[in-house]
Design an enzyme around this catalytic site. Structure first.
Site, PDB file in Angstrom:
ATOM      1  N   HIS A  73       0.855  -1.038  -0.092  1.00 11.68           N
ATOM      2  CA  HIS A  73       0.031   0.019  -0.132  1.00 11.68           C
ATOM      3  C   HIS A  73       0.985   1.275  -0.063  1.00 11.68           C
ATOM      4  O   HIS A  73       0.353   2.257  -0.379  1.00 11.68           O
ATOM      5  CB  HIS A  73      -1.055   0.098   1.131  1.00 11.68           C
ATOM      6  CG  HIS A  73      -0.432   0.335   2.541  1.00 11.68           C
ATOM      7  ND1 HIS A  73       0.091  -0.428   3.259  1.00 11.68           N
ATOM      8  CD2 HIS A  73      -0.289   1.691   2.989  1.00 11.68           C
ATOM      9  CE1 HIS A  73       0.481   0.295   4.508  1.00 11.68           C
ATOM     10  NE2 HIS A  73       0.363   1.544   4.190  1.00 11.68           N
ATOM     11  N   GLU A  77       3.633   5.384  -3.190  1.00 10.14           N
ATOM     12  CA  GLU A  77       3.949   6.964  -2.875  1.00 10.14           C
ATOM     13  C   GLU A  77       5.394   7.081  -2.490  1.00 10.14           C
ATOM     14  O   GLU A  77       5.960   8.077  -2.743  1.00 10.14           O
ATOM     15  CB  GLU A  77       2.935   7.099  -1.500  1.00 10.14           C
ATOM     16  CG  GLU A  77       2.813   8.742  -1.407  1.00 10.14           C
ATOM     17  CD  GLU A  77       2.164   8.908  -0.071  1.00 10.14           C
ATOM     18  OE1 GLU A  77       1.351   7.964   0.443  1.00 10.14           O
ATOM     19  OE2 GLU A  77       2.024  10.464   0.402  1.00 10.14           O
ATOM     20  N   ASP A  78       5.972   5.932  -1.882  1.00 11.12           N
ATOM     21  CA  ASP A  78       7.248   6.129  -1.213  1.00 11.12           C
ATOM     22  C   ASP A  78       8.472   5.492  -2.095  1.00 11.12           C
ATOM     23  O   ASP A  78       9.545   5.408  -1.795  1.00 11.12           O
ATOM     24  CB  ASP A  78       7.335   5.373  -0.028  1.00 11.12           C
ATOM     25  CG  ASP A  78       6.433   6.199   1.202  1.00 11.12           C
ATOM     26  OD1 ASP A  78       5.924   7.107   0.975  1.00 11.12           O
ATOM     27  OD2 ASP A  78       5.995   5.466   2.136  1.00 11.12           O
ATOM     28  N   ASP A 259     -24.553  -0.185  30.534  1.00 16.75           N
ATOM     29  CA  ASP A 259     -23.514  -1.525  29.578  1.00 16.75           C
ATOM     30  C   ASP A 259     -22.168  -0.902  29.690  1.00 16.75           C
ATOM     31  O   ASP A 259     -21.488  -1.677  28.801  1.00 16.75           O
ATOM     32  CB  ASP A 259     -24.178  -1.270  28.039  1.00 16.75           C
ATOM     33  CG  ASP A 259     -23.769   0.176  27.417  1.00 16.75           C
ATOM     34  OD1 ASP A 259     -23.454   0.869  28.215  1.00 16.75           O
ATOM     35  OD2 ASP A 259     -23.856   0.235  26.193  1.00 16.75           O
TER      36      ASP A 259
HETATM   37 MN    MN Z   1       0.975   3.188   5.427  1.00 15.14          MN
END
Ligand code: MN
Length: 480
Positions: A73, A77-78, A259
């Protein structure tokens, strides 16, 4: 989990076939290679983060594409890889998921500027495309929140606010209580550490006090059900810290939250849920007005259960929640449960289920089409969709969901524009009320119309709570 390895992840994949396990392994090796040399603020190798995200997804029995996308994921981006390259190796589905998660990750929700409102809008409307993107993003956020201690104080607060504002409500709306509760508590711990630990201590103290009584009841009920040959499992469940904080903000003392602790009773079938309810009421006196049947009327986020609060016989009152084992999975993981219950076409079923819950999706899409202004859109969503709702009924028993505070005006316009424009009031449970009557949960509403009506009064717009009703009233005014 600390020091998680690829073998822990594979250990979670016993239900997957060899080809799928191999694909996960390849995705792991590829992500490790791409992130080589990158380290997290904790000083660990970067790969530990996507590995944890994939592990959280595997705990939900996510499909193979989703787990691979979890591993990959952060690569778009990286690292230098492109969406096309991911598609070539792992297929279009994985590439689309990674691309979707990347788009969300680039957004900044914490500032109130227009650009960020536009981003918030994208993520909220994005869940209609492929809900798996949101689930991966939630797993990503959960691991980041679990490891927030390595960030600066400013970043901690910023992330915590964003999580409480956007991600915890999203988790709630797709029914994932497990992630919602943990995200809320982690955020709250960073935002108000003193209160967090004060509530935690107090909760532990009360738990200690009530433990004997709860265990006693657990054993008694277990024996009763087993005696009737009802397969069962019973657990003691404790309300999350942030949930307690919100109740106390409403003015409750912690010991009076009914509760705070409850007994979660899981049985094998729906008929046995109702039989167990009867048996529990025979053994313990029920508190009169505290019974709720969410089995016949599921919450819009799919939650189903019977709730009844009973006197323990030793001075306490205890809430019990009775549901089937499958319902319990849904209660923990919401939409993601489709991966587990319905292996075949889970992805399709999940999107379908989202669409079927049209009152939530419907109002979301409606508001989306009404506002070109992003700030207004986000405001309305927060007001109407991410808020407490009530249920009311038409004379035919059809259930209508409205935000808390909604009036007869909102109900009428939800039914039909013409009904709204010509109404003069409504019978609420057989009692006639004016148009600005504030509806209460479970009200039965029968609108009375005047077919000679001149249309809505000009002050109705102020008395309405929903965007839809206000817009319709304004539209009528402009053609008059
Ligand atoms: Mn991440």
């Amino acid at each position: 989990m600390n020091n998680l390895t690829i073998f822990d992840l594979i250990g979670k994949l016993s239900k997957y076939n060899d080809a799928e396990i191999n694909m996960v392994l390849q995705a792991y090796k590829y992500a490790e290679y791409l992130h080589k040399g990158q380290v997290r603020q904790s000083g660990e190798e970067y790969i530990i983060h996507p590995l944890n995200v994939a592990y959280i997804l595997a705990e939900m029995n996510a499909d193979c594409d989703t787990i691979c996308a979890g591993l990959l994921h952060d690569t778009l981006e990286d690292t230098n890889i492109s969406k096309e390259e991911i598609a070539e190796i792992f297929g279009d589905e994985v590439a689309k998921l990674v691309d979707g998660v990347t788009k969300i990750s680039k957004m900044n929700f914490s500032s109130k500027e227009e650009q960020n409102m536009a981003n918030t809008r994208k993520i909220i409307t994005g869940i209609t495309e492929d809900v798996r993107i949101i689930i991966i993003k939630l797993a990503d956020r959960l691991h980041n929140m679990r490891t927030l201690q390595y960030k600066s104080e400013f970043k901690q607060k910023e992330n915590a606010i964003e999580t409480l504002d956007i991600f915890a409500p999203l988790a709630y709306y797709i029914g994932n209580y497990r992630i919602k509760s943990e995200l809320e508590d982690l955020s709250f711990m960073y935002l108000k550490p003193d209160e967090y630990f004060r509530i935690l201590d107090e909760r532990n103290r009360i738990e200690e006090e009530n433990k004997e009584c709860l265990l006693e009841m657990l054993k008694t009920i277990e024996a009763i059900l087993t005696d009737k040959n009802i397969p069962n499992e019973i657990k003691i469940r404790t309300k999350n810290i942030y949930g307690i904080y919100k109740k106390m903000a409403e003015g409750y003392q912690m010991k009076d939250i009914h509760d705070l602790h409850n007994l979660k009773i899981m049985v094998d079938s729906i008929p046995n849920c109702y039989q167990s309810l009867g048996l529990i009421h025979q053994a313990y006196n029920p508190v009169n007005n505290k019974f709720k049947d969410f089995i016949c009327c599921a919450k819009p986020n799919m939650y189903r259960s019977l709730h009844t609060t009973v006197y323990s016989g030793t001075g306490q009152i205890v809430q019990t929640q009775i549901r089937t084992f499958d319902m319990d999975k849904v209660a923990s993981f919401g939409l993601a449960t489709y991966w587990d219950l319905n292996k075949g076409n889970a992805r399709h079923e999940m999107q379908q289920e989202l669409r079927n819950r049209c009152q939530f999706m419907g109002s979301l899409m409606e508001i989306n089409s009404m506002f070109s202004d992003n700030t207004e859109f986000v405001q309305h969503i927060k007001q109407e969709v991410f808020t407490d709702n009530i249920f009311v009924y038409t004379p035919n028993g059809e259930r209508i969901e409205l935000p808390k505070g909604a009036t007869v005006i909102d109900f009428a316009y939800r039914i039909h524009t013409q009904v709204g424009n010509s109404m003069i009031g409504a019978f609420i449970n057989d009692e006639f009320k004016p148009v600005d009557y504030v509806l209460k949960n479970n009200d039965r509403v029968r609108i009375v119309t005047d077919h000679m009506s001149y249309g809505p009064e000009s002050d109705w717009a102020d008395k309405a709570q929903t965007t839809l009703a206000r817009r319709k009233i304004q539209e009528f005014g402009s053609i008059r």
